[in-house]
Design a protein around this motif. Structure first.
Motif, short mmCIF file in Angstrom:
data_model
loop_
_atom_site.label_atom_id
_atom_site.label_comp_id
_atom_site.label_asym_id
_atom_site.label_seq_id
_atom_site.Cartn_x
_atom_site.Cartn_y
_atom_site.Cartn_z
N ILE A 108 0.84 -1.20 0.00
CA ILE A 108 0.00 0.00 0.00
C ILE A 108 0.87 1.24 0.00
O ILE A 108 0.59 2.22 -0.69
N ALA A 109 1.94 1.21 0.78
CA ALA A 109 2.78 2.40 0.90
C ALA A 109 3.62 2.62 -0.35
O ALA A 109 4.13 3.72 -0.55
N SER A 110 3.80 1.59 -1.18
CA SER A 110 4.60 1.78 -2.37
C SER A 110 3.74 1.95 -3.62
O SER A 110 3.83 2.98 -4.29
N ILE A 111 2.89 0.97 -3.92
CA ILE A 111 2.08 1.12 -5.14
C ILE A 111 0.60 1.33 -4.85
O ILE A 111 -0.22 1.25 -5.75
N PHE A 116 4.15 6.06 -2.88
CA PHE A 116 5.05 6.97 -3.59
C PHE A 116 5.30 6.55 -5.03
O PHE A 116 5.49 7.39 -5.91
N VAL A 117 5.28 5.25 -5.31
CA VAL A 117 5.50 4.81 -6.69
C VAL A 117 4.35 5.29 -7.57
O VAL A 117 4.55 5.82 -8.66
N TYR A 118 3.11 5.10 -7.05
CA TYR A 118 1.95 5.52 -7.83
C TYR A 118 1.95 7.02 -8.04
O TYR A 118 1.71 7.50 -9.14
N LEU A 119 2.21 7.76 -6.96
CA LEU A 119 2.17 9.22 -7.07
C LEU A 119 3.25 9.71 -8.02
O LEU A 119 3.01 10.63 -8.81
N PHE A 120 4.42 9.06 -7.98
CA PHE A 120 5.50 9.43 -8.90
C PHE A 120 5.08 9.18 -10.34
O PHE A 120 5.24 10.04 -11.21
N ALA A 121 4.51 7.98 -10.59
CA ALA A 121 4.09 7.66 -11.96
C ALA A 121 2.98 8.61 -12.41
O ALA A 121 2.96 9.06 -13.55
N GLN A 122 2.07 8.90 -11.47
CA GLN A 122 0.95 9.76 -11.82
C GLN A 122 1.43 11.14 -12.21
O GLN A 122 0.93 11.76 -13.16
N SER A 123 2.43 11.64 -11.46
CA SER A 123 2.93 12.98 -11.77
C SER A 123 3.65 13.01 -13.10
O SER A 123 3.88 14.07 -13.66
N HIS A 124 4.03 11.81 -13.61
CA HIS A 124 4.66 11.77 -14.93
C HIS A 124 3.70 11.28 -15.98
O HIS A 124 4.10 10.81 -17.04
N PHE A 126 1.47 8.75 -15.93
CA PHE A 126 1.08 7.34 -16.04
C PHE A 126 0.25 6.96 -14.82
O PHE A 126 0.76 6.68 -13.75
N ASP A 127 -1.08 6.95 -14.99
CA ASP A 127 -1.97 6.64 -13.88
C ASP A 127 -2.40 5.18 -14.00
O ASP A 127 -3.31 4.85 -14.76
N PHE A 128 -1.73 4.29 -13.27
CA PHE A 128 -2.09 2.88 -13.48
C PHE A 128 -3.33 2.46 -12.72
O PHE A 128 -3.69 1.29 -12.71
N TYR A 129 -4.01 3.39 -12.04
CA TYR A 129 -5.29 3.05 -11.44
C TYR A 129 -6.43 3.74 -12.17
O TYR A 129 -7.51 3.93 -11.62
N ALA A 130 -6.20 4.13 -13.41
CA ALA A 130 -7.23 4.88 -14.15
C ALA A 130 -8.50 4.07 -14.30
O ALA A 130 -9.59 4.61 -14.34
#
Lengths: 274, 292, 374
Positions: A108-111, A116-124, A126-130
């Protein structure tokens, strides 16, 4: 008989408790004989849970076995006294038994959606929970999280088999004109396959009865059978049915027994044509 | 599997190293990122700054270390370490001779033993403990109430993992030839087990021990439901202080187990030459140059 | 003969003096007449020879076993420590995450061991269903507890309670002013219950609170289940188990839970707020009970006396739970006013689920919850 101590011990601490559970499922709260507990296994949510649990266990067993054996091969081909090997097997030992609320939180804390992994990807971009948060779905999310302990388990369990491969066999195969493919298909493969299959079976049973990790990740609706059991034992709103919990446990034993029989048939078959 | 560079084609060796580096890289990412996330969380204070306060508060928790025999039963780390030791020893003593025996003489029992050793994994711990209650009541009133009786249940819990590991190891050596050779030279069965078989499966024994120690250190459900306070139960208590402590404590538990397992891996698993002279006299064969 | 008579009379007199002395001491003026056998069946502190006798007996027993009392639940950490500090009796605290049913299971399964729980703190439904496991006992402040909050012979009696609330991190989601705010887009993937409602008491009451907020009644929980169905459709309902870690990390910034449990998140998240909807004030109390076969019966009874003393009640208050003697303590001024002022404000009449209503809710949930949230 040299095996007597083993059977005596196992009878007292494994077969007896299992028997108590299996027979306990035949009695209701007033200690009257009943087949209702077993009949309740046909409830739709139990059937769905059974299917989901079996699917997740099968996926993580096969994937875990394949990835684990590859990782084990990487370790086995290194220095047998080296630091890397020691660190790898110790880490595997620790991670193979790591689970529960903290493993769920680690993911949960990573993806997770606030990880932080999700938030990092999202800010670039790539929203993998779209299309929905798949981390909290049994098949996708749980399978990924289960791999975290399935792979190290396979590493530890399969490594001794890899250690038994002698370099002379490779040389012998080459001197007879065999290629890499020939070596794996006709020499090393058949020798390793029983251990590989046994590891897969272990991984299946391991995932099948896992409880705490699933319960932390998907706390609603009890998707895994072990969670159904826990609800039936610990429910404090009046939905506790200890007899039913035991019936589910017996069903789990039956399923794993069936898978074991399948495995045993597969072993016999492949030992013939491998 | 010491791959000697001599005699192996260069390209194959390069391919192997590329594969190894890739495998370790992916493994490192997959396994270390979640732990890194936990570390980050456990050092994050309420205001977002880095802090060690949660880690520091772990060492001030009195019940964590536990003492032997204090108010009737040991708790915490001491109890779990003792349990790990007892469980590993009993497991090895019970499993290794049995598995060797089955391979040598009682092949028909093979599937039965295999199934029995898988059974503990099919029953979730919360249900297994229901079946264990009567046995523990009986034990408590007739023998001992001590937390160390948990080892008896733990041996059963580690059976699946240790059986599979030892089976892989035994499958890689020629048990029949080794034991026949040793017997023909007059060795008793204990000597065969202790001085011939065991050194040849030392890696499997080590891995099985590591798995069982890790399991005992991480076991929660059975101890908790039998109302014993082992390491994991104490960690849950401790984790209820606040969020940061709960994760710091989990990571600390992992690190503790990791360090312990590394220490154990130095005790066992050192490479051994095939010592039994009986085996070498048989000439070149699979048992020559046994794996370290 | 006269001398013989004299000796006989003297002997009788001596015996009489001893008998009177013995009788005198057993009439309880502080000496220990509370042995283990009398403690086991004592139904009040006077039956055990007074508080001092009870304390002495408890000390000689040497231990108290409690179960399912996490340290951060209603300030139990401070309560356990205060008891041990006051009476010098160490406490073994088992199964911190256990449910009420787990407590009862432990009593049933392990009642013949010395590790069995001495006292229980359970939900009302579980208490009502298991009175055959309890020993009757009336604490010395029995009169301060309303009749509706206790079992007449003392088999169980309510201890503390609170109201169902929506706790939320105000830095991650907007301020909540009405229950329907939760359906908004700002709450996507953020709303969690404290457990599965077919298993956990707090979760069942969470759904009931939603039910009341949506215009439902205590007898029929269908509107609450429907609310969660809509919440799930909107993508706002997260199935993750809400822990202090997931709250602090931001994965479950909104949790439906008892207000005193919710308030505990304030230690991790300074911007934590607790909202009790005006039209859905759902209260719930827990109950104390003593194990009939408690391995330490005197210690168990002393624990109850401690919990229902002003010290114990005020400690619960400090944990933002409402102690059952709150009204009486407010009247005679023994309440900790500063702690009472920190309680989340509640405007309106609270409702409480009766046992029959709780059962009806459970039945409906078992039949419909899974389909609603799938």
């Amino acid at each position: 008989m040299g095996t007597l101590p083993f059977f005596v011990y196992v009878s007292a601490f494994l077969l007896l408790p299992t028997g108590i559970v299996a027979i306990g499922a035949l009695f209701d709260a007033n200690n009257a004989f009943t087949l209702e507990n077993y009949a309740h296994l046909s409830r739709s949510f139990v059937v769905k849970s059974t299917i989901d649990t079996t699917v997740v266990s099968a996926i993580t067993a096969v994937l875990g076995a394949v990835l684990g054996s590859l990782l084990a091969y990487a370790i086995a081909t290194g220095n047998p006294n080296g630091v890397l090997r020691r660190v790898s097997i110790s880490a595997s030992g620790v991670l193979a038994q790591f689970g529960g609320v903290t493993l769920a939180f680690a993911f949960i804390a990573s993806i997770g959606p606030a990880g932080f992994v999700y938030l990092f990807a999202q800010s670039h971009g790539f929203d993998f929970y779209a299309h929905g948060i798949w981390l909290f779905e049994p098949i996708q999310g749980l399978s990924l999280v289960y791999l975290y302990f399935q792979i190290p388990l396979m590493v530890l369990v399969f490594l001794p088999a890899l250690d038994g491969i002698k370099p002379q066999w490779r040389e012998a195969a080459e001197s007879l004109g065999g290629s890499t493919w020939h070596y794996w298909r006709y020499v090393a493969g058949p020798i390793l396959f029983p251990a590989f299959l046994g590891g897969t079976l272990l991984l299946f049973a391991n995932a099948f009865s896992a409880y705490a990790t699933a319960n932390a990740l998907i706390n609603q609706g009890a998707p895994m059978l072990a969670q159904q059991i826990s609800n039936a034992i610990s429910s404090e709103v009046g939905a506790a049915e200890p007899g039913f919990a035991k019936a589910i446990a017996v069903q789990m034993i039956v399923i794993v027994t069936l898978v074991t029989i399948l495995y045993s048939l597969l072993q016999r078959r492949t030992s013939r044509w491998l | 599997m010491a791959v000697a560079r001599r005699g192996v084609h260069r390209t194959r060796w390069i391919r192997l190293q590329v594969f190894r580096y890739a495998a370790f890289l992916f493994a490192a990412i997959f396994f270390l990122v979640p732990i890194g996330a936990m570390l980050e969380f456990s050092t994050r204070s309420n205001s977002g700054a880095r802090t060690l306060e949660y880690w520091k508060s772990i060492v001030t928790f009195p019940d964590l270390i536990g003492t032997v025999g204090a108010p009737g039963q040991a708790t915490g780390i001491v109890a779990s370490l003792e349990l790990a030791l007892i469980t590993s020893v009993v497991m090895l003593v019970l499993l290794v001779p049995t598995m060797v025996w089955v391979r040598l003489k009682l092949k028909r029992l093979n599937r039965i033993v295999e199934f029995i050793c898988l059974l503990p994994l099919t029953i979730p711990a919360i249900v297994l403990v229901v079946g264990l209650f009567p046995m523990y009541i009986w034990l408590g009133s007739n023998f001992s109430d001590s937390i160390l009786t948990l080892a008896l249940a733990y041996v059963v819990l580690v059976l699946p993992y240790c059986y599979r590991t030892l089976d892989s190891g035994l499958g890689a050596i020629d048990v029949k030839t080794l034991s026949e050779a040793a017997r023909s030279l007059g060795a008793r069965w204990e000597q065969v087990m202790w001085r011939v078989i065991a050194p040849n499966i030392s890696n499997a024994i080590l891995n099985a021990t590591l798995l069982s120690v890790a399991l005992v250190l991480g076991e929660y459900t059975i101890a908790n439901n039998l109302l014993y306070n082992n390491l994991q139960v104490e960690l849950v208590h401790l984790g209820r202080t606040n969020a940061g402590v709960s994760i710091a404590v989990a990571v600390a538990s992992l690190l503790f187990a990791f360090v312990l397992l590394i220490a154990i891996s130095f005790v066992g698993g050192r490479p051994r030459r095939a010592r039994p002279e009986a085996a070498t006299k048989l000439g070149a064969g699979p048992v020559q140059g046994s794996a370290g | 003969m006269k001398l013989g008579n004299l000796w006989r009379h003297l002997a009788l007199a001596v015996v009489a003096v001893f008998v009177v002395a013995a009788c005198g001491s057993s009439n309880g003026s502080g000496s220990s007449s509370c042995s283990e056998s009398t403690a086991k069946t004592a139904t009040s502190v006077t039956a055990c020879g007074g508080l001092d006798a009870l304390i002495a007996a408890a000390k000689s027993e040497g231990r108290l076993n409690v179960i399912a009392l996490p340290r951060d639940w209603a300030n139990y950490g401070a309560i356990l420590d205060k008891f041990t500090a006051t009476y010098g009796i160490p406490i073994t605290s088992d199964n911190p995450d256990g449910s009420s049913q787990d407590e009862v299971n432990a009593v049933q399964q392990l009642s013949t061991t010395s590790r069995a729980p001495d006292v229980l703190d359970v939900g009302i439904a579980v208490a009502l269903a298991n009175v055959n496991l309890f020993a009757p006992y009336k604490v010395s402040t029995w009169g301060d507890i309303l009749d509706s909050q206790k079992e007449a012979t003392g088999l169980w009696f309510e201890d503390y309670g609170g109201f169902m609330s929506v706790g939320y991190d105000s830095s991650k989601v907007p301020t909540i002013t009405s229950f329907d705010d939760l359906l908004g887009s700002a709450f996507k993937g953020k709303v969690a219950l404290n457990g599965d409602p077919t298993k956990a008491n707090a979760a069942l009451n969470g759904v009931m609170m939603a039910n009341l907020a949506e215009g439902g009644s205590l007898d029929d929980i269908s509107k609450g289940v429907d609310f969660f169905h809509r919440l799930k459709q909107a993508g706002n309902f997260t199935p993750v188990q809400a822990t202090t870690a997931t709250v602090k990390n931001g994965t479950t910034p909104v949790v439906l839970d008892w207000d005193y449990l919710s308030a505990a998140h304030g230690t991790d998240v300074p911007t934590w707020k607790v909202f009790v909807p005006n039209n859905a004030i759902l209260g719930g109390y827990y109950a104390q009970a003593i194990n009939k076969n408690a391995p330490h019966p005197a210690a168990a009874r002393l624990w109850e006396e401690f919990l229902y003393s002003n010290t114990g009640q005020n400690l619960w208050l400090a944990g933002l739970a409402r102690p059952v003697r709150q009204a009486a303590m407010q009247k005679d001024g023994s309440i900790d006013a500063a702690a009472a002022a920190k309680l989340p404000p509640v405007n309106g009449t609270p409702k409480f689920l009766s046992d029959a209503q709780a059962t009806a809710a459970k039945n409906y949930l078992v039949a419909h919850w899974l389909t609603a949230i799938s």
